[in-house]
Design an enzyme around this catalytic site. Structure first.
Site, mmCIF file in Angstrom:
data_model
loop_
_atom_site.group_PDB
_atom_site.id
_atom_site.type_symbol
_atom_site.label_atom_id
_atom_site.label_comp_id
_atom_site.label_asym_id
_atom_site.label_seq_id
_atom_site.Cartn_x
_atom_site.Cartn_y
_atom_site.Cartn_z
ATOM 1 N N HIS A 1 0.718 -1.764 0.373
ATOM 2 C CA HIS A 1 -0.117 0.216 -0.010
ATOM 3 C C HIS A 1 0.816 0.862 -0.071
ATOM 4 O O HIS A 1 0.236 2.006 -1.031
ATOM 5 C CB HIS A 1 -0.936 0.075 1.300
ATOM 6 N N ASP B 1 -5.013 5.940 2.020
ATOM 7 C CA ASP B 1 -5.445 3.813 1.293
ATOM 8 C C ASP B 1 -6.318 3.955 2.474
ATOM 9 O O ASP B 1 -7.437 4.393 3.276
ATOM 10 C CB ASP B 1 -4.289 3.850 2.626
ATOM 11 N N ALA C 1 14.137 -7.663 -0.911
ATOM 12 C CA ALA C 1 15.028 -8.154 -2.169
ATOM 13 C C ALA C 1 14.612 -6.883 -2.994
ATOM 14 O O ALA C 1 13.047 -6.027 -3.018
ATOM 15 C CB ALA C 1 14.251 -9.251 -2.706
ATOM 16 N N GLN D 1 13.255 -6.089 -5.618
ATOM 17 C CA GLN D 1 12.339 -6.300 -6.367
ATOM 18 C C GLN D 1 12.584 -5.649 -7.805
ATOM 19 O O GLN D 1 12.187 -5.873 -8.569
ATOM 20 C CB GLN D 1 11.217 -6.690 -6.164
ATOM 21 N N HIS E 1 2.654 -14.404 -6.134
ATOM 22 C CA HIS E 1 1.395 -14.373 -5.682
ATOM 23 C C HIS E 1 0.727 -13.620 -6.099
ATOM 24 O O HIS E 1 -1.063 -13.592 -6.071
ATOM 25 C CB HIS E 1 1.534 -14.067 -3.790
ATOM 26 N N TRP F 1 -1.007 -6.863 -5.723
ATOM 27 C CA TRP F 1 -1.292 -5.807 -7.638
ATOM 28 C C TRP F 1 -0.057 -5.560 -7.394
ATOM 29 O O TRP F 1 0.238 -5.330 -9.207
ATOM 30 C CB TRP F 1 -2.542 -5.101 -7.229
ATOM 31 N N SER G 1 3.455 -6.455 -7.576
ATOM 32 C CA SER G 1 3.923 -7.475 -7.696
ATOM 33 C C SER G 1 3.728 -7.474 -9.349
ATOM 34 O O SER G 1 4.196 -7.677 -10.433
ATOM 35 C CB SER G 1 4.300 -8.444 -7.225
ATOM 36 N N GLU H 1 4.569 -4.780 -11.539
ATOM 37 C CA GLU H 1 6.186 -5.001 -11.155
ATOM 38 C C GLU H 1 6.523 -5.340 -12.327
ATOM 39 O O GLU H 1 7.586 -5.881 -13.272
ATOM 40 C CB GLU H 1 6.902 -4.466 -10.298
ATOM 41 N N ALA I 1 -5.593 -12.048 0.523
ATOM 42 C CA ALA I 1 -6.229 -10.598 -0.046
ATOM 43 C C ALA I 1 -6.459 -10.659 -1.647
ATOM 44 O O ALA I 1 -7.536 -11.746 -1.944
ATOM 45 C CB ALA I 1 -5.100 -9.283 0.084
HETATM 46 N N1 UDP Z 1 8.876 -5.999 -2.108
HETATM 47 C C1 UDP Z 1 10.394 -5.613 -1.926
HETATM 48 N N2 UDP Z 1 11.311 -6.337 -1.694
HETATM 49 C C2 UDP Z 1 10.493 -7.502 -0.836
HETATM 50 C C3 UDP Z 1 9.588 -8.046 -0.786
HETATM 51 C C4 UDP Z 1 8.169 -6.921 -1.555
HETATM 52 O O1 UDP Z 1 10.289 -4.738 -2.920
HETATM 53 O O2 UDP Z 1 11.369 -7.923 -0.793
HETATM 54 C C5 UDP Z 1 7.843 -4.502 -3.068
HETATM 55 C C6 UDP Z 1 7.082 -5.141 -4.078
HETATM 56 O O3 UDP Z 1 7.957 -4.285 -4.975
HETATM 57 C C7 UDP Z 1 5.558 -4.302 -3.813
HETATM 58 C C8 UDP Z 1 5.475 -4.582 -2.403
HETATM 59 O O4 UDP Z 1 7.057 -4.330 -1.754
HETATM 60 O O5 UDP Z 1 6.423 -3.444 -4.893
HETATM 61 C C9 UDP Z 1 4.375 -5.609 -2.345
HETATM 62 O O6 UDP Z 1 3.694 -5.344 -2.530
HETATM 63 P P1 UDP Z 1 2.218 -6.126 -3.703
HETATM 64 O O7 UDP Z 1 0.978 -5.400 -3.889
HETATM 65 O O8 UDP Z 1 2.633 -7.900 -4.447
HETATM 66 O O9 UDP Z 1 2.182 -7.737 -2.442
HETATM 67 P P2 UDP Z 1 1.991 -7.959 -0.623
HETATM 68 O O10 UDP Z 1 3.182 -7.835 0.257
HETATM 69 O O11 UDP Z 1 1.236 -6.067 -0.114
HETATM 70 O O12 UDP Z 1 0.806 -8.901 -0.517
#
Ligand code: UDP
Length: 428
Positions: free
Chosen positions: A19, A120, A305, A307, A322, A325, A327, A330, A345
């Site tokens: 978020h 949010d 990470a 990411q 998973h 949104w 991810s 990205e 979720a």
């Molecule tokens: N993220 C990251 N490194 C990690 C884990 C997550 O940069 O090790 C970032 C990822 O790039 C994304 C966000 O955290 O922007 C996770 O959001 P997402 O909606 O994918 O999933 P959630 O964590 O809310 O289930």
């Protein structure tokens, strides 16, 4: 409004990476629209603003920090969902709502009150009341799709979401991290049946400022980013699989063993980001000896990470995810094909949209507790970097549509322009 006065917007992100990150990125785009933005954070989350503070003037980007409210179920020092198990979300929402009173006092004495509070969706039940108290506009931000919102809204029993949905539907406006071309019918459905007015703005995919600002995105990388990209540089385009499940999901031992076995059997190059929420030891998730046996072609990252950097790299071609949104976007923007293992979720709704409706993701496994068959998963992983999957073609098409939407003159670009203009000009 005085001629050169900027439209002042107060933004209240929710302390969970999925978020917080898109909300902070949205702040960047508001600042580029010449808005002034006050961002409400608690001390341990101030670092999310670092990339923006490096490029925007303090006159326009104004961090506003309050101590994290104390709550019996949240240990002292914990201010972010990444430090808590997923089921603590209700406690986090409740604790965070206690910011209403300090914020109300701040607004009371502010010489430059905002024209709108943009918060949010998890905070909308109390931020809408705050906006009403001060007679300013309330805008809900949803870091997901119109499809997800439509599905939840259409359910007879909305459970946990009931109050959040009811409050969101009474907001003055609604912003979504999606784009019109991806799901126009659901956006229109929200305008008509959920909000009952036109102020629904799909402004995504909301991207961070620029390449190069991603290294510390959401947290400090637990591996040296330069070394990781140098390692990736040696591999051909689309030849590496990235395996990661967001900021919240923690794997069990059997799931870890199945993934490890699949990665070994498939022979693919990979990066596997492993975490347990709450910061526990992740050692037992990765079977003993796995890293040594795959050192030539794989990297395991424990903890945070980088990411966005990984997904942007040309060598990374598929992504076992998973389907959170953030991810998804990205992965698409990074040009990967999505291999879906929905967990919680919005993940299942996203799988329905991406895999079933749009044909841009491959379903591989389903549910937080399921354990994939390692032979089958190995086959999917190997195929994802070898054959030209039809899903890759569709994903590339969506990537192009998403980038066009946020380009100057595109649908999302214009929607954000409209939103800032309406906040600055129209009545509450
Ligand atoms: N993220 C990251 N490194 C990690 C884990 C997550 O940069 O090790 C970032 C990822 O790039 C994304 C966000 O955290 O922007 C996770 O959001 P997402 O909606 O994918 O999933 P959630 O964590 O809310 O289930």
């Amino acid at each position: 409004m005085a001629k050169n006065k900027k439209t002042h917007i107060m933004v209240i992100p929710f302390p969970q990476s999925g978020h917080m990150l898109p909300t902070v990125d949205l702040v960047h785009h508001l600042l580029r629209r010449h808005a002034a933005v006050t961002v409400v954070l608690t001390p341990n989350n101030l670092h999310y603003l670092d990339p923006l503070l490096r490029i925007h003037s303090p006159e326009n980007l104004r961090p506003l920090s309050f101590p994290f409210p104390s709550h019996p179920s949240i240990p002292s020092g914990v201010e972010n969902m990444s430090q808590l198990p997923t089921h603590a979300i209700g406690d986090m929402i409740q604790a965070f709502s206690l910011l209403r009173h300090p914020l109300s006092s701040w607004l009371e004495s502010s010489p430059d009150p905002p024209a709108a509070i943009l918060s949010d969706m998890f905070s909308v039940p109390w931020t809408n009341k705050l906006a009403e108290e001060f007679e300013i506009k309330s805008i809900a931000f949803l870091p997901t799709t119109a499809h997800t919102l439509s599905v939840i809204w259409g359910q007879d029993d909305r459970g946990f979401f009931e109050e959040l949905m009811q409050s969101t539907s009474t907001s003055w406006g609604l912003i979504l991290n999606t784009f019109k071309e991806l799901e126009e019918k659901y956006v229109e459905d929200l305008k008509k049946n959920f909000m009952g007015h036109h102020r629904v703005w799909p402004v995504g995919p909301i991207l961070p400022p620029a390449a190069g600002s991603d290294e510390d995105r959401g947290g400090k990388s637990s591996v040296p980013v330069g070394e990781l990209t140098a390692w990736l540089d040696a591999f051909p385009e689309n030849s590496v699989v990235y395996v990661a499940f967001g900021s919240q999901v923690s794997m069990g031992k059997a799931q870890g063993e199945a993934i490890a076995a699949a990665l070994e059997k498939s022979g693919v190059r990979f990066i596997w980001a492993v975490k347990k929420s709450g910061g526990d030891d992740t050692a037992e998730i990765v079977p003993r000896g796995f890293e040594e046996r795959t050192a030539e072609r794989g990297r395991v990252i424990r903890g945070w990470a980088p990411q966005k950097v990984i997904l942007e790299h040309r060598a990374v071609g598929s992504y076992l995810t998973h389907l959170g949104w953030g991810s998804v976007l990205e992965g698409l923007i990074g040009g990967t094909v999505l291999l879906a293992w929905p967990m919680h979720a919005d993940n299942h709704f996203n799988t329905k949209l991406l895999a079933d409706e749009l044909g841009a993701a491959v379903k591989v496994c389903d549910g937080m507790d399921s354990v994939p068959d390692s032979d089958e998963l190995a086959r999917v992983l190997a195929d994802s970097v070898r054959v030209d999957l039809p899903e890759r073609g569709k994903a590339v098409e969506l990537r192009g549509m998403g980038l066009a939407a946020i380009d100057e003159g595109g649908s999302s670009y214009k929607a954000l322009d409209d939103m800032v203009r309406e906040v600055g000009t129209s009545a509450v």
